[in-house]
Enzyme design. Structure first.
Site, PDB file in Angstrom:
ATOM      1  N   GLY A   1       8.394  -6.510  -1.253  1.00 49.53           N
ATOM      2  CA  GLY A   1       9.819  -6.293  -1.020  1.00 49.53           C
ATOM      3  C   GLY A   1      10.202  -6.170   0.446  1.00 49.53           C
TER       4      GLY A   1
ATOM      5  N   GLY B   1       8.420 -10.776  -7.157  1.00 45.68           N
ATOM      6  CA  GLY B   1       9.439  -9.775  -7.458  1.00 45.68           C
ATOM      7  C   GLY B   1      10.825 -10.294  -7.111  1.00 45.68           C
ATOM      8  N   GLY B   2      11.312  -9.927  -5.932  1.00 51.97           N
ATOM      9  CA  GLY B   2      12.682 -10.254  -5.513  1.00 51.97           C
ATOM     10  C   GLY B   2      13.073 -11.711  -5.735  1.00 51.97           C
TER      11      GLY B   2
ATOM     12  N   GLU C   1       4.394   0.222  -7.378  1.00 49.68           N
ATOM     13  CA  GLU C   1       5.558   1.107  -7.614  1.00 49.68           C
ATOM     14  C   GLU C   1       5.252   2.120  -8.714  1.00 49.68           C
ATOM     15  OE1 GLU C   1       8.355  -2.056  -8.117  1.00 49.68           O
ATOM     16  OE2 GLU C   1       8.161  -2.548  -5.988  1.00 49.68           O
TER      17      GLU C   1
ATOM     18  N   HIS D   1       0.952  -1.584 -11.015  1.00 53.62           N
ATOM     19  CA  HIS D   1       1.792  -2.047  -9.904  1.00 53.62           C
ATOM     20  C   HIS D   1       1.963  -0.898  -8.916  1.00 53.62           C
ATOM     21  CE1 HIS D   1       5.277  -3.379  -7.666  1.00 53.62           C
ATOM     22  NE2 HIS D   1       4.963  -4.603  -8.062  1.00 53.62           N
TER      23      HIS D   1
ATOM     24  N   ASN E   1       8.369 -10.673 -11.866  1.00 49.56           N
ATOM     25  CA  ASN E   1       8.490  -9.239 -12.149  1.00 49.56           C
ATOM     26  C   ASN E   1       9.925  -8.815 -11.838  1.00 49.56           C
ATOM     27  OD1 ASN E   1       8.249  -6.491 -12.371  1.00 49.56           O
ATOM     28  ND2 ASN E   1       6.968  -6.220 -10.536  1.00 49.56           N
ATOM     29  N   TRP E   2      10.707  -8.657 -12.902  1.00 49.16           N
ATOM     30  CA  TRP E   2      12.125  -8.311 -12.703  1.00 49.16           C
ATOM     31  C   TRP E   2      12.301  -6.860 -12.246  1.00 49.16           C
ATOM     32  CZ3 TRP E   2      15.987 -10.337 -16.961  1.00 49.16           C
ATOM     33  CH2 TRP E   2      15.959 -11.730 -16.990  1.00 49.16           C
ATOM     34  N   LYS E   3      11.269  -6.042 -12.434  1.00 46.97           N
ATOM     35  CA  LYS E   3      11.388  -4.601 -12.145  1.00 46.97           C
ATOM     36  C   LYS E   3      12.586  -4.039 -12.924  1.00 46.97           C
ATOM     37  CE  LYS E   3       9.253  -5.637  -7.769  1.00 46.97           C
ATOM     38  NZ  LYS E   3       8.874  -5.197  -6.451  1.00 46.97           N
TER      39      LYS E   3
ATOM     40  N   SER F   1       6.365 -10.569  -1.291  1.00 47.54           N
ATOM     41  CA  SER F   1       7.281 -11.416  -0.515  1.00 47.54           C
ATOM     42  C   SER F   1       6.989 -12.918  -0.653  1.00 47.54           C
ATOM     43  CB  SER F   1       7.291 -11.002   0.963  1.00 47.54           C
ATOM     44  OG  SER F   1       7.816  -9.700   1.084  1.00 47.54           O
TER      45      SER F   1
ATOM     46  N   GLU G   1      -1.917  -7.388  -4.231  1.00 48.45           N
ATOM     47  CA  GLU G   1      -0.582  -7.154  -3.672  1.00 48.45           C
ATOM     48  C   GLU G   1      -0.668  -6.102  -2.568  1.00 48.45           C
ATOM     49  OE1 GLU G   1       2.824  -8.278  -6.474  1.00 48.45           O
ATOM     50  OE2 GLU G   1       2.276  -6.237  -6.919  1.00 48.45           O
TER      51      GLU G   1
HETATM   52  P1  PGA Z   1       8.295  -8.928  -3.990  1.00 48.41           P
HETATM   53  O1  PGA Z   1       7.578  -8.020  -5.095  1.00 48.41           O
HETATM   54  O2  PGA Z   1       8.057 -10.356  -4.379  1.00 48.41           O
HETATM   55  O3  PGA Z   1       9.751  -8.536  -4.074  1.00 48.41           O
HETATM   56  O4  PGA Z   1       7.687  -8.600  -2.694  1.00 48.41           O
HETATM   57  C1  PGA Z   1       6.342  -8.368  -5.617  1.00 48.41           C
HETATM   58  C2  PGA Z   1       5.943  -7.389  -6.680  1.00 48.41           C
HETATM   59  O5  PGA Z   1       6.430  -6.259  -6.640  1.00 48.41           O
HETATM   60  O6  PGA Z   1       5.143  -7.704  -7.559  1.00 48.41           O
END
Ligand code: PGA
Length: 239
Positions: free
Chosen positions: A170, A225-226, A96, A94, A14-16, A204, A164
């Site tokens: 994050g 994500g990250g 966010e 998600h 997930n590049w966001k 994470s 999640e």
């Molecule tokens: P993260 O994000 O790996 O940076 O914790 C996961 C996600 O938002 O799906």
């Protein structure tokens, strides 16, 4: 629709709101495709049509979809439009999106339905906040999200679920392996229809913890994500 049973595990990047054309090009040049697992790269919408089809197990995913089909909804992208550019997976709900765009369970349900109708696999995200975990109501929150977000037309062939925990996204914090397995087990046993669902973990995930997480009995992959933005790190994870 992709046959989910063809893949032992799923790794979804997930590049966001990150990336640009130069990044995209470099990423796909370096992305490894050797494994039998499904690799899904969710770029921002504007780059979806520019992802390189490197191998049969690498798929293109979107990060969100409109709950509307068409009309006066400025800024939206419909499930039909995702089909037009060959999208196979789409994240829905998600945290966010819930936090910054006020998405509710009922929106997530609608969006997931739209995707399934278009043969796109929704990756439906659920999870508790730190406050909810501390109050010991994780099970109630997860159960309510399952009831309210997963469409009745969902089944193990057309839907993925991603657990999640909000406090792990994050932050570098992760639940213990036991805690992850416990929630995944709860999801799997919530209703008989979930018994065979593929359930992913996100929050994470990095190369140092990915294999322990994916080896858990009830975990079928990860949403990343990250660490998915660093191609060398992502390659290590998918290996
Ligand atoms: P993260 O994000 O790996 O940076 O914790 C996961 C996600 O938002 O799906």
């Amino acid at each position: 629709m992709i046959n989910l049973d063809n893949f032992p595990s799923f790794f979804i990047a997930n590049w966001k709101l990150n990336g640009n054309f130069a990044f995209l090009k470099d990423y796909f040049t370096k992305l490894k495709s050797g494994s039998k697992n499904a690799i899904v790269i969710c770029t921002p919408d504007i780059y979806l049509n520019f992802q390189e089809k490197k191998s049969e197990n690498i798929f293109c995913g979107a990060q969100d979809v409109s709950k509307f089909d068409e009309g006066a909804y400025t800024g939206e992208t419909s499930a039909n439009m995702l089909v037009d550019v060959g999208i196979d997976f789409c994240l829905v709900g998600h945290s966010e999106r819930r936090q910054y765009f006020n998405e509710k369970n009922k929106d997530i349900l609608l969006k997931s339905e739209k995707l399934i109708e278009q043969n796109i696999i929704p990756v439906i995200c659920i999870g508790e906040s730190l406050q909810e975990r501390k109050k010991n109501i994780t099970n109630e929150i997860i159960s309510q999200q399952l009831e309210e977000c997963i469409p009745s037309i969902s089944n193990c062939h057309n839907t993925l679920i991603a657990y999640e925990p909000l406090w792990a996204i994050g932050t570098g914090l992760t639940p213990t392996l036991e805690e992850i397995d416990e929630v995944h087990k709860l999801i799997r046993n919530f209703e008989s229809k979930f018994n065979n669902f593929k359930i992913l973990y996100g929050g994470s995930v990095k190369s140092s913890n990915a294999s322990n997480i994916v080896n858990l009995e009830n975990v079928n992959g990860c949403l990343i994500g990250g660490s998915s933005l660093k191609i060398e790190e992502f390659n290590k994870i998918i290996e």
